[in-house]
Design an enzyme around this catalytic site. Structure first.
Site, PDB file in Angstrom:
ATOM      1  N   ARG A   1      -3.390   0.850   8.983  1.00 27.42           N
ATOM      2  CA  ARG A   1      -2.584  -0.367   8.959  1.00 27.42           C
ATOM      3  C   ARG A   1      -1.714  -0.446  10.211  1.00 27.42           C
ATOM      4  O   ARG A   1      -1.547  -1.520  10.800  1.00 27.42           O
ATOM      5  CB  ARG A   1      -1.707  -0.415   7.702  1.00 27.42           C
ATOM      6  CG  ARG A   1      -2.483  -0.648   6.424  1.00 27.42           C
ATOM      7  CD  ARG A   1      -1.571  -0.773   5.218  1.00 27.42           C
ATOM      8  NE  ARG A   1      -0.807  -2.005   5.232  1.00 27.42           N
ATOM      9  CZ  ARG A   1       0.185  -2.294   4.396  1.00 27.42           C
ATOM     10  NH1 ARG A   1       0.549  -1.386   3.491  1.00 27.42           N
ATOM     11  NH2 ARG A   1       0.822  -3.444   4.452  1.00 27.42           N
TER      12      ARG A   1
ATOM     13  N   CYS B   1       8.131   0.253   6.564  1.00 24.64           N
ATOM     14  CA  CYS B   1       6.761   0.365   6.026  1.00 24.64           C
ATOM     15  C   CYS B   1       6.245  -1.051   5.828  1.00 24.64           C
ATOM     16  O   CYS B   1       6.487  -1.910   6.669  1.00 24.64           O
ATOM     17  CB  CYS B   1       6.774   1.184   4.732  1.00 24.64           C
ATOM     18  SG  CYS B   1       7.837   0.488   3.445  1.00 24.64           S
TER      19      CYS B   1
END
Length: 274
Positions: free
Chosen positions: A173, A231
């Site tokens: 990611r 995050c």
């Protein structure tokens, strides 16, 4: 952190800690259903989506911080009183429970620990499970946010020039190879990839302090480094903060909006690659 054996001993004592179950993971299943199947006796279920997060515009992120008054009201529903010792746990190696650890610390609660290895470690140590949730008397705890540092988007953007901004998401990611939930793939420019999985042993427990310190040193983090963490939505980033403290390093500044907020703002650039 607290291990299962120590928790069992404390629960059998005359002054047991408050135990809070924060089972949640991206994509489900719903934590309340898992809680109903079995949980640590005396535990109270905490809903991450409704009690540990607010709700606003997409540019606020998927899990913005809850309103201070709402969080205090939730903590009182869980039965928390001033001076209580608190243990939080989940079934994903602390990566969701750390959100509650961080929020309680941010709100001024000093005695709060995460069960190392989560529910799996409790069961492996012979801990029994209960099926009936605790119904605590309402607490009277007073909470005030501000005990831990936070970053907004501008501060997160500026940090790589003077410190280290850690991205706790999976490497794919970070690199922009996949993005399952947010509108753009990649990372905040200048950030360093620091997947949460790298701070966990194969059994789901936190690595020992020397290993954690070496891990973060390799990412450019030392005792005097200005550090920020983010995050996808500010949940797993709290586990990165927990790992830094477990390593003997200062608790970093957390960017609550994280990449979900950043990527929803078209004015914010996104980088890809390693």
């Amino acid at each position: 952190m607290i291990d299962a054996a120590e928790l069992a001993g404390l629960l059998a004592s005359t002054a047991p800690p408050r135990v809070l179950d924060v089972r949640w993971k991206l994509g489900g299943p719903p934590g309340a259903e898992e809680f109903a199947k079995g949980h640590i006796p005396s535990a109270v279920y905490v809903d991450l989506d409704t009690e540990l997060a607010g709700h606003g515009e997409p540019t606020d992120g998927r899990h913005p911080l809850p309103d201070e008054a709402d969080f205090q009201a939730a903590a009182r529903r869980w039965g928390l009183r001033s001076g209580d010792a608190v243990v939080v746990y989940d079934a994903v190696s602390g990566t969701s429970a750390a959100r509650l650890w961080w929020l309680l610390r941010h709100a001024g609660v000093s005695d709060v620990r995460v069960l190392d290895g989560g529910l799996e470690a409790w069961v492996a140590a012979g801990g029994r499970l209960g099926a009936q949730g605790a119904r605590p008397e309402p607490g009277d705890i007073r909470l005030r946010f501000g005990a831990l540092p936070t970053l907004d988007a501008d501060a997160a953007a500026a940090l790589p020039g003077r410190g280290v901004l850690l991205d706790a998401r999976a490497g794919e990611r970070f690199r922009g190879e996949v993005e399952p939930v947010d509108p753009r793939a990649g990372h905040i420019p200048g950030a360093v990839s620091a997947p949460t999985s790298a701070t966990l042993a194969p059994d789901g427990r936190m690595l020992a302090a020397p290993e954690l310190a070496a891990h973060f040193a390799a990412l450019g983090v030392g005792p005097d480094t200005a550090v920020g963490v983010y995050c996808g939505s500010g949940v797993t980033a709290a586990h990165a903060a927990l790992a830094l403290e477990a390593a003997g390093l200062p608790v970093p500044a957390l960017y609550p909006g994280s990449f979900s907020a950043w990527s929803n703002d078209p004015s914010r650039p996104v980088a890809t690659g390693a």
